[in-house]
Design a protein around this motif. Structure first.
Motif, PDB file in Angstrom:
ATOM      1  N   ALA A 171       7.739  -6.438 -23.017  1.00 57.36           N
ATOM      2  CA  ALA A 171       6.645  -6.413 -22.037  1.00 57.36           C
ATOM      3  C   ALA A 171       6.613  -7.763 -21.318  1.00 57.36           C
ATOM      4  O   ALA A 171       7.054  -8.759 -21.871  1.00 57.36           O
ATOM      5  N   PRO A 172       6.101  -7.846 -20.104  1.00 59.12           N
ATOM      6  CA  PRO A 172       5.568  -6.731 -19.326  1.00 59.12           C
ATOM      7  C   PRO A 172       6.653  -5.790 -18.813  1.00 59.12           C
ATOM      8  O   PRO A 172       7.801  -6.193 -18.636  1.00 59.12           O
ATOM      9  N   ILE A 173       6.249  -4.543 -18.620  1.00 57.49           N
ATOM     10  CA  ILE A 173       7.095  -3.554 -17.957  1.00 57.49           C
ATOM     11  C   ILE A 173       6.436  -3.244 -16.621  1.00 57.49           C
ATOM     12  O   ILE A 173       5.296  -2.779 -16.566  1.00 57.49           O
ATOM     13  N   ARG A 174       7.167  -3.546 -15.549  1.00 55.78           N
ATOM     14  CA  ARG A 174       6.596  -3.335 -14.213  1.00 55.78           C
ATOM     15  C   ARG A 174       6.955  -1.947 -13.701  1.00 55.78           C
ATOM     16  O   ARG A 174       8.033  -1.426 -13.976  1.00 55.78           O
ATOM     17  N   LEU A 175       6.028  -1.388 -12.942  1.00 52.40           N
ATOM     18  CA  LEU A 175       6.164  -0.031 -12.416  1.00 52.40           C
ATOM     19  C   LEU A 175       5.998  -0.078 -10.907  1.00 52.40           C
ATOM     20  O   LEU A 175       5.483  -1.057 -10.359  1.00 52.40           O
ATOM     21  N   GLY A 177       4.559   2.465  -7.552  1.00 52.23           N
ATOM     22  CA  GLY A 177       3.689   3.601  -7.301  1.00 52.23           C
ATOM     23  C   GLY A 177       2.259   3.199  -7.525  1.00 52.23           C
ATOM     24  O   GLY A 177       1.926   2.024  -7.409  1.00 52.23           O
ATOM     25  N   TYR A 191       4.216   7.127 -11.791  1.00 51.96           N
ATOM     26  CA  TYR A 191       4.823   5.808 -11.611  1.00 51.96           C
ATOM     27  C   TYR A 191       6.310   5.855 -11.897  1.00 51.96           C
ATOM     28  O   TYR A 191       6.747   6.590 -12.786  1.00 51.96           O
TER      29      TYR A 191
END
Lengths: 195, 195
Positions: A171-175, A177, A191
């Motif tokens: 993490a972080p995991i970016r998305l 949408g 997303y």
């Protein structure tokens, strides 16, 4: 190869089931409208709003394989072998449940999430592999194998229960949408996961 | 009397800050557009999309008083006494921070969340009382005193940190809505709390 998508109904505070595995607060939108949507299982017919119908039809039609964990399999009794999306079911389980596998329904069992994904992708071809269990979703997120997250966000705070997202290793995991579809009693948010 | 509203930017997995109290992943939308929005503090000017401008202008203009906890007060140094919304600040704290209160800025301190709410509502009149701290939000939710929740939902999974909603005593809490404003890198969701 098709997308790998995790799609669940979630409370605003992040739960996909309450502390007793109950989902009654989260699935009202499947039956709060006038548009009838039949499924591959004659026991399941949905009645949703026009907006949710757009979402649900696409979701059901796009799925080529479904992956779930043993707990969800037990809670649903393996959908009795027939998932509403009409696809084969790939179960991650260390042991075989009594009476399974059966010759008459397309339900198979795998010792780990990665083996299940390989088999599900081979089956789904260009269609979507849907992931229905939070712990497996997290394993695919950690491994960079998940393409999309679809959260049907329900206007309720459950306080306790099973989280959609918890104990992420990476993490972080970016998305990007989301694509937003505003239903009644639900906001469908799709997303894409950035790698 | 005005509404009591808790409004925060939150990751899709429910965090309003990472495990080091960082918010960088959550506040990008305040500076990712072309519309300049000045605030009551000349040090703070926002540059947002048209959609987020609609949201942010209404939020800033509507606030008549702000309630926060001691941790957020310390992290922001009490906004140096001047919150971007231009309103008085009501701090819940068991002790007075060194150098506070000051004669030149409208910042006052209260031993508990309920005393702070009484004072903030008296000050705000018909304008909104904004709540900026998760633990205080939960106390007002538990007590049935919160009217609205505004979640600016950011497309990121943080994995760990400070949750917007946690340890609710009274649950489930049902909401209506949301009103949805689709920004860039953020989805503004406003819910009303059902009593």
């Amino acid at each position: 190869m098709g997308k790998v998508v995790s799609a669940l109904s979630m409370s605003l505070d992040g739960f996909v089931a309450d502390e007793h595995d109950g989902v009654a607060e989260l699935i009202g939108w499947y039956q709060n409208g006038d548009v009838e949507i039949t499924s591959a299982d004659p026991r399941w017919t949905f009645h949703v709003t026009e907006a949710s119908a757009v979402f649900l039809r696409a979701a059901l039609a796009g799925v080529g394989a479904l992956i779930c964990g043993r707990r969800l399999f037990d809670l649903t009794n393996g959908w009795n072998g027939r998932h509403p999306a009409g696809c084969s079911i790939f179960v991650v389980s260390h042991s075989l449940p009594t009476g399974w596998p059966r010759d008459d329904v397309p339900v198979t069992f795998y010792p780990d999430a990665m083996a299940a994904l390989d088999a599900a992708q081979a089956e789904a071809g260009d269609k979507t592999v849907a992931v229905s269990t939070p712990t497996i979703t997290r394993q695919y997120l950690d491994a960079g194998l998940l393409d999309e997250l679809t959260v049907s966000l329900v206007p309720v705070l459950l306080g306790e229960g099973t989280r959609f997202f918890g104990s992420l290793t990476v993490a972080p995991i970016r998305l990007t949408g989301p694509e937003v579809i505003e239903g009644r009693g639900v906001t469908h948010l799709t997303y894409r996961v950035l790698r």
